[in-house]
Design a protein around this motif. Sequence first.
Motif, PDB file in Angstrom:
ATOM      1  N   GLY A 263      36.925  31.746  39.313  1.00  0.00           N
ATOM      2  CA  GLY A 263      35.680  31.292  39.907  1.00  0.00           C
ATOM      3  C   GLY A 263      34.537  31.392  38.922  1.00  0.00           C
ATOM      4  N   GLU A 264      33.415  31.935  39.372  1.00  0.00           N
ATOM      5  CA  GLU A 264      32.218  32.003  38.529  1.00  0.00           C
ATOM      6  C   GLU A 264      32.380  32.953  37.348  1.00  0.00           C
ATOM      7  OE1 GLU A 264      29.551  35.373  40.761  1.00  0.00           O
ATOM      8  OE2 GLU A 264      29.375  33.301  41.432  1.00  0.00           O
ATOM      9  N   ARG A 265      33.420  33.801  37.348  1.00  0.00           N
ATOM     10  CA  ARG A 265      33.641  34.705  36.217  1.00  0.00           C
ATOM     11  C   ARG A 265      34.167  33.975  34.988  1.00  0.00           C
ATOM     12  NH1 ARG A 265      34.897  40.383  37.462  1.00  0.00           N
ATOM     13  NH2 ARG A 265      34.315  40.844  39.610  1.00  0.00           N
ATOM     14  N   GLY A 266      35.023  32.968  35.175  1.00  0.00           N
ATOM     15  CA  GLY A 266      35.640  32.265  34.060  1.00  0.00           C
ATOM     16  C   GLY A 266      37.137  32.157  34.262  1.00  0.00           C
ATOM     17  N   ALA A 267      37.935  32.532  33.258  1.00  0.00           N
ATOM     18  CA  ALA A 267      39.392  32.447  33.354  1.00  0.00           C
ATOM     19  C   ALA A 267      40.028  33.483  32.443  1.00  0.00           C
ATOM     20  CB  ALA A 267      39.873  31.045  32.970  1.00  0.00           C
ATOM     21  N   LEU A 268      41.262  33.842  32.770  1.00  0.00           N
ATOM     22  CA  LEU A 268      42.041  34.778  31.961  1.00  0.00           C
ATOM     23  C   LEU A 268      43.282  34.057  31.468  1.00  0.00           C
ATOM     24  CD1 LEU A 268      42.045  37.978  31.293  1.00  0.00           C
ATOM     25  CD2 LEU A 268      43.968  38.007  32.879  1.00  0.00           C
ATOM     26  N   LEU A 269      43.422  33.951  30.145  1.00  0.00           N
ATOM     27  CA  LEU A 269      44.551  33.256  29.523  1.00  0.00           C
ATOM     28  C   LEU A 269      45.512  34.272  28.946  1.00  0.00           C
ATOM     29  CD1 LEU A 269      45.955  30.693  28.333  1.00  0.00           C
ATOM     30  CD2 LEU A 269      44.438  30.971  26.348  1.00  0.00           C
ATOM     31  N   THR A 270      46.796  34.097  29.220  1.00  0.00           N
ATOM     32  CA  THR A 270      47.793  34.987  28.628  1.00  0.00           C
ATOM     33  C   THR A 270      49.009  34.198  28.181  1.00  0.00           C
ATOM     34  OG1 THR A 270      49.174  36.946  28.977  1.00  0.00           O
ATOM     35  CG2 THR A 270      48.838  35.523  30.876  1.00  0.00           C
ATOM     36  N   HIS A 271      49.536  34.617  27.015  1.00  0.00           N
ATOM     37  CA  HIS A 271      50.790  34.075  26.491  1.00  0.00           C
ATOM     38  C   HIS A 271      51.905  35.105  26.625  1.00  0.00           C
ATOM     39  CE1 HIS A 271      48.413  30.871  24.689  1.00  0.00           C
ATOM     40  NE2 HIS A 271      47.663  31.783  24.104  1.00  0.00           N
ATOM     41  N   GLY A 272      51.617  36.256  27.215  1.00  0.00           N
ATOM     42  CA  GLY A 272      52.617  37.302  27.366  1.00  0.00           C
ATOM     43  C   GLY A 272      52.272  38.576  26.634  1.00  0.00           C
ATOM     44  N   GLU A 273      51.261  38.535  25.763  1.00  0.00           N
ATOM     45  CA  GLU A 273      50.834  39.738  25.063  1.00  0.00           C
ATOM     46  C   GLU A 273      49.428  40.093  25.549  1.00  0.00           C
ATOM     47  OE1 GLU A 273      51.356  38.980  20.914  1.00  0.00           O
ATOM     48  OE2 GLU A 273      53.548  38.895  21.067  1.00  0.00           O
ATOM     49  N   THR A 274      48.486  40.346  24.648  1.00  0.00           N
ATOM     50  CA  THR A 274      47.138  40.718  25.065  1.00  0.00           C
ATOM     51  C   THR A 274      46.433  39.510  25.670  1.00  0.00           C
ATOM     52  OG1 THR A 274      47.031  42.327  23.277  1.00  0.00           O
ATOM     53  CG2 THR A 274      44.950  41.690  24.309  1.00  0.00           C
ATOM     54  N   PRO A 275      45.992  39.589  26.934  1.00  0.00           N
ATOM     55  CA  PRO A 275      45.317  38.450  27.556  1.00  0.00           C
ATOM     56  C   PRO A 275      43.955  38.206  26.923  1.00  0.00           C
ATOM     57  CG  PRO A 275      46.092  40.026  29.209  1.00  0.00           C
ATOM     58  CD  PRO A 275      46.173  40.709  27.880  1.00  0.00           C
ATOM     59  N   LEU A 276      43.478  36.985  27.043  1.00  0.00           N
ATOM     60  CA  LEU A 276      42.161  36.605  26.560  1.00  0.00           C
ATOM     61  C   LEU A 276      41.297  36.247  27.761  1.00  0.00           C
ATOM     62  CD1 LEU A 276      40.152  35.720  24.292  1.00  0.00           C
ATOM     63  CD2 LEU A 276      41.180  33.433  24.478  1.00  0.00           C
ATOM     64  N   PHE A 277      40.198  36.981  27.934  1.00  0.00           N
ATOM     65  CA  PHE A 277      39.240  36.664  28.995  1.00  0.00           C
ATOM     66  C   PHE A 277      38.219  35.675  28.458  1.00  0.00           C
ATOM     67  CE2 PHE A 277      35.158  37.992  31.204  1.00  0.00           C
ATOM     68  CZ  PHE A 277      35.389  37.203  32.318  1.00  0.00           C
ATOM     69  N   VAL A 278      38.078  34.544  29.138  1.00  0.00           N
ATOM     70  CA  VAL A 278      37.113  33.520  28.755  1.00  0.00           C
ATOM     71  C   VAL A 278      36.023  33.490  29.823  1.00  0.00           C
ATOM     72  CG1 VAL A 278      36.750  31.088  28.226  1.00  0.00           C
ATOM     73  CG2 VAL A 278      38.931  32.178  27.624  1.00  0.00           C
ATOM     74  N   PRO A 279      34.871  34.107  29.555  1.00  0.00           N
ATOM     75  CA  PRO A 279      33.826  34.153  30.584  1.00  0.00           C
ATOM     76  C   PRO A 279      33.087  32.831  30.696  1.00  0.00           C
ATOM     77  CG  PRO A 279      33.049  35.203  28.592  1.00  0.00           C
ATOM     78  CD  PRO A 279      34.486  34.806  28.327  1.00  0.00           C
ATOM     79  N   ALA A 280      32.553  32.560  31.887  1.00  0.00           N
ATOM     80  CA  ALA A 280      31.669  31.407  32.045  1.00  0.00           C
ATOM     81  C   ALA A 280      30.329  31.739  31.405  1.00  0.00           C
ATOM     82  CB  ALA A 280      31.483  31.094  33.528  1.00  0.00           C
ATOM     83  N   ALA A 281      29.742  30.759  30.726  1.00  0.00           N
ATOM     84  CA  ALA A 281      28.482  30.998  30.017  1.00  0.00           C
ATOM     85  C   ALA A 281      27.333  31.254  30.975  1.00  0.00           C
ATOM     86  CB  ALA A 281      28.152  29.804  29.123  1.00  0.00           C
ATOM     87  N   VAL A 282      27.392  30.623  32.145  1.00  0.00           N
ATOM     88  CA  VAL A 282      26.354  30.822  33.159  1.00  0.00           C
ATOM     89  C   VAL A 282      27.052  31.043  34.492  1.00  0.00           C
ATOM     90  CG1 VAL A 282      24.645  29.410  31.970  1.00  0.00           C
ATOM     91  CG2 VAL A 282      26.172  28.344  33.640  1.00  0.00           C
TER      92      VAL A 282
END
Length: 294
Positions: A233-252
């Motif tokens: 939602g408004e937080r952004g998204a969490l991407l994972t390939h199976g190791e350390t996930p990457l949090f991609v925040p929404a800019a606004v």
Amino acid sequence: MTARAPLVVVGDALLDEDVRGDVDRLAPDAPVPVVSGARSARRPGGAALAAWLAARDGREVTLVTALGADASSRAVRELLAGSVRLVELPLHGALPHKTRVLGADRPLLRLDEGEGRAREATEEARATVRAARGLLVADYGRGATEVLRAELERAAARVPLVWDPHPRGEAPVPGTRLVTPSAAEAAGFARRLAPGPAHRAASPGSGVLEQAARDAAVLLRAWGVASVAVTLGERGALLTHGETPLFVPAAVSAHGDACGAGDRFAATAAGLLADEALPEEAVRAAVAAATRYV
């Protein structure tokens, strides 16, 4: 500027309609709001919305979906005319038509009509999937994905394939490049695939990212896909390939109508992966696009 790659969208089309008006009182005969000055607007829904949004990005888009002779199917054809090429599957029943009633821009009620499903694949549809350079599956559980599953399995080994899942739909085919469930969808899938205390919903306001990461890890293993981006939602998204996930925040922080934001996210990611972007680049751009859409 490099030309954008064409995109094939496979999935279930819907017709969405919003009836908006003003609310300033309750009905005298029941404690329900009275909507006055109602205005109606229709738009393509489901896979048709994802295809329409991808076409607005300036790329050539083909939609493989089931349509029939009913009024809702005719309306979707008219809404997509001139922007999206249609490859039609036979539809059994009437196309789903979802109507939201909103007062002061807040949803009050939704009316659902039509339970139509894709009846079978056609050779034109199979050939379209075989020729695709990039694929987006927008699966709303109405059969289009099911009848083309064998072709989609072969395509996943050849071209970037993004799968936007639905609780009523099919599991993504193995080898899918990116799966894009919402946090609630990811939690529901994970509970079914690996029931247990580790996959209970996180308490409100705490552990959301940790829960999304655990759920995504379950989906990666169970589905055999390359990556999962859980939209938050408004937080952004969490991407994972199976190791350390990457949090991609929404800019606004966006607080508008989120209906269709998931389709905007998936359409952006699928188009960029077809353009040979990295998953991280595609997800960052998809978060920004979904935020603007809301």
